[in-house]
Scaffold this motif. Sequence first.
Motif, PDB file in Angstrom:
ATOM      1  N   ASN A   2      33.969  35.669  32.228  1.00  0.00           N
ATOM      2  CA  ASN A   2      33.949  36.811  31.209  1.00  0.00           C
ATOM      3  C   ASN A   2      33.287  37.915  31.801  1.00  0.00           C
ATOM      4  O   ASN A   2      32.571  38.673  31.275  1.00  0.00           O
ATOM      5  CB  ASN A   2      33.196  36.345  30.000  1.00  0.00           C
ATOM      6  CG  ASN A   2      34.091  35.587  29.086  1.00  0.00           C
ATOM      7  OD1 ASN A   2      35.367  35.742  29.059  1.00  0.00           O
ATOM      8  ND2 ASN A   2      33.516  34.952  28.371  1.00  0.00           N
ATOM      9  N   SER A   3      33.622  38.028  33.421  1.00  0.00           N
ATOM     10  CA  SER A   3      32.656  39.016  34.027  1.00  0.00           C
ATOM     11  C   SER A   3      32.787  40.517  33.449  1.00  0.00           C
ATOM     12  O   SER A   3      32.210  41.383  33.875  1.00  0.00           O
ATOM     13  CB  SER A   3      33.087  38.775  35.573  1.00  0.00           C
ATOM     14  OG  SER A   3      34.175  39.108  35.524  1.00  0.00           O
ATOM     15  N   ARG A   4      33.989  40.853  32.895  1.00  0.00           N
ATOM     16  CA  ARG A   4      34.158  42.098  32.616  1.00  0.00           C
ATOM     17  C   ARG A   4      33.711  42.554  31.275  1.00  0.00           C
ATOM     18  O   ARG A   4      33.897  43.604  30.809  1.00  0.00           O
ATOM     19  CB  ARG A   4      35.684  42.376  32.607  1.00  0.00           C
ATOM     20  CG  ARG A   4      36.189  42.010  33.996  1.00  0.00           C
ATOM     21  CD  ARG A   4      37.759  42.461  33.916  1.00  0.00           C
ATOM     22  NE  ARG A   4      38.508  42.014  35.396  1.00  0.00           N
ATOM     23  CZ  ARG A   4      38.653  42.592  36.335  1.00  0.00           C
ATOM     24  NH1 ARG A   4      37.971  43.764  36.285  1.00  0.00           N
ATOM     25  NH2 ARG A   4      39.216  42.376  37.454  1.00  0.00           N
ATOM     26  N   GLU A   6      31.057  44.153  29.048  1.00  0.00           N
ATOM     27  CA  GLU A   6      30.017  45.002  29.165  1.00  0.00           C
ATOM     28  C   GLU A   6      29.294  45.213  27.742  1.00  0.00           C
ATOM     29  O   GLU A   6      29.989  45.299  26.881  1.00  0.00           O
ATOM     30  CB  GLU A   6      30.491  46.233  29.579  1.00  0.00           C
ATOM     31  CG  GLU A   6      29.427  47.200  29.609  1.00  0.00           C
ATOM     32  CD  GLU A   6      29.970  48.828  29.928  1.00  0.00           C
ATOM     33  OE1 GLU A   6      29.182  49.563  29.857  1.00  0.00           O
ATOM     34  OE2 GLU A   6      31.246  48.939  30.099  1.00  0.00           O
ATOM     35  N   PHE A  19      35.216  44.549  26.322  1.00  0.00           N
ATOM     36  CA  PHE A  19      35.723  43.704  27.369  1.00  0.00           C
ATOM     37  C   PHE A  19      36.927  44.341  28.030  1.00  0.00           C
ATOM     38  O   PHE A  19      37.677  43.866  28.849  1.00  0.00           O
ATOM     39  CB  PHE A  19      36.482  42.341  26.613  1.00  0.00           C
ATOM     40  CG  PHE A  19      37.664  42.955  25.433  1.00  0.00           C
ATOM     41  CD1 PHE A  19      39.031  42.945  25.850  1.00  0.00           C
ATOM     42  CD2 PHE A  19      37.206  42.438  24.116  1.00  0.00           C
ATOM     43  CE1 PHE A  19      39.755  43.184  25.044  1.00  0.00           C
ATOM     44  CE2 PHE A  19      38.120  42.894  23.399  1.00  0.00           C
ATOM     45  CZ  PHE A  19      39.498  43.249  23.591  1.00  0.00           C
ATOM     46  N   GLY A  20      37.317  45.990  27.618  1.00  0.00           N
ATOM     47  CA  GLY A  20      37.837  46.610  28.527  1.00  0.00           C
ATOM     48  C   GLY A  20      39.451  46.482  28.289  1.00  0.00           C
ATOM     49  O   GLY A  20      39.660  46.329  26.985  1.00  0.00           O
ATOM     50  N   GLN A  24      43.364  43.647  31.865  1.00  0.00           N
ATOM     51  CA  GLN A  24      42.073  43.097  32.436  1.00  0.00           C
ATOM     52  C   GLN A  24      41.927  41.671  31.972  1.00  0.00           C
ATOM     53  O   GLN A  24      41.525  40.574  32.639  1.00  0.00           O
ATOM     54  CB  GLN A  24      40.632  43.733  32.629  1.00  0.00           C
ATOM     55  CG  GLN A  24      41.098  45.064  33.145  1.00  0.00           C
ATOM     56  CD  GLN A  24      39.772  45.895  32.962  1.00  0.00           C
ATOM     57  OE1 GLN A  24      38.849  45.749  32.066  1.00  0.00           O
ATOM     58  NE2 GLN A  24      39.526  46.882  33.774  1.00  0.00           N
ATOM     59  N   GLU A  27      44.035  38.955  33.759  1.00  0.00           N
ATOM     60  CA  GLU A  27      43.511  38.790  35.181  1.00  0.00           C
ATOM     61  C   GLU A  27      42.570  37.384  35.168  1.00  0.00           C
ATOM     62  O   GLU A  27      42.255  37.009  36.109  1.00  0.00           O
ATOM     63  CB  GLU A  27      42.794  39.882  35.918  1.00  0.00           C
ATOM     64  CG  GLU A  27      43.852  41.049  36.093  1.00  0.00           C
ATOM     65  CD  GLU A  27      42.969  42.432  36.348  1.00  0.00           C
ATOM     66  OE1 GLU A  27      41.791  42.355  36.937  1.00  0.00           O
ATOM     67  OE2 GLU A  27      43.708  43.300  36.447  1.00  0.00           O
ATOM     68  N   ASN A  28      42.079  37.230  33.777  1.00  0.00           N
ATOM     69  CA  ASN A  28      41.222  36.130  33.924  1.00  0.00           C
ATOM     70  C   ASN A  28      41.961  34.997  34.084  1.00  0.00           C
ATOM     71  O   ASN A  28      43.348  34.927  33.964  1.00  0.00           O
ATOM     72  CB  ASN A  28      40.409  35.829  32.503  1.00  0.00           C
ATOM     73  CG  ASN A  28      39.380  36.817  32.555  1.00  0.00           C
ATOM     74  OD1 ASN A  28      38.869  37.574  33.224  1.00  0.00           O
ATOM     75  ND2 ASN A  28      39.039  37.099  31.120  1.00  0.00           N
ATOM     76  N   ILE A  33      39.632  35.940  26.928  1.00  0.00           N
ATOM     77  CA  ILE A  33      38.211  36.260  26.842  1.00  0.00           C
ATOM     78  C   ILE A  33      37.869  35.690  25.598  1.00  0.00           C
ATOM     79  O   ILE A  33      37.983  35.742  24.665  1.00  0.00           O
ATOM     80  CB  ILE A  33      37.988  37.776  27.062  1.00  0.00           C
ATOM     81  CG1 ILE A  33      38.418  38.132  28.498  1.00  0.00           C
ATOM     82  CG2 ILE A  33      36.663  38.341  26.575  1.00  0.00           C
ATOM     83  CD1 ILE A  33      38.081  39.582  28.777  1.00  0.00           C
TER      84      ILE A  33
END
Length: 142
Positions: A2-4, A6, A19-20, A24, A27-28, A33
């Motif tokens: 879950n690095s994206r 914020e 989460f954008g 994106q 891409e996980n 997510i």
Amino acid sequence: MNSRIEQIAGSNNFTAVNFGKLNQVLENADGKIFLKEATKTTGMEISISVLSPRTDLSIFHSHKQNEETYIALSRKGKFQVDDQCFDISEGSVIRVAPDGLRGMTNSSNEQMVYVVIQAKENSLEQYTMEDGVIQEATPLWK
Ligand code: ZN
């Protein structure tokens, strides 16, 4: 991963994250997510998923104690629970009991976006305005 995610605001009473873009999410590793840790929820897990065109959700599964509600936000596909398979599309909402063996496929030529809310079966004691409390407050966005 879950690095994206914020965090955009927060206090003892709330957590706000972003989460954008949905692209994106794809891409996980599993196109999903999970939001429980990022938002610090205590009674549910929420995930946002993007299923590629013409793709099956890779694993059928059931749960030990949690029911799940799937909310399809786009496209068309098929959803299977136990021995029943049915069409789903934008706006379909499917609640599955823990024991239900579930799986789904995106049968469209575009990405399918869906939300899954997972919570302990029979844990909800009051809801909507049984639980809501209307109070006075000053809008800070003015
Ligand atoms: Zn599940």
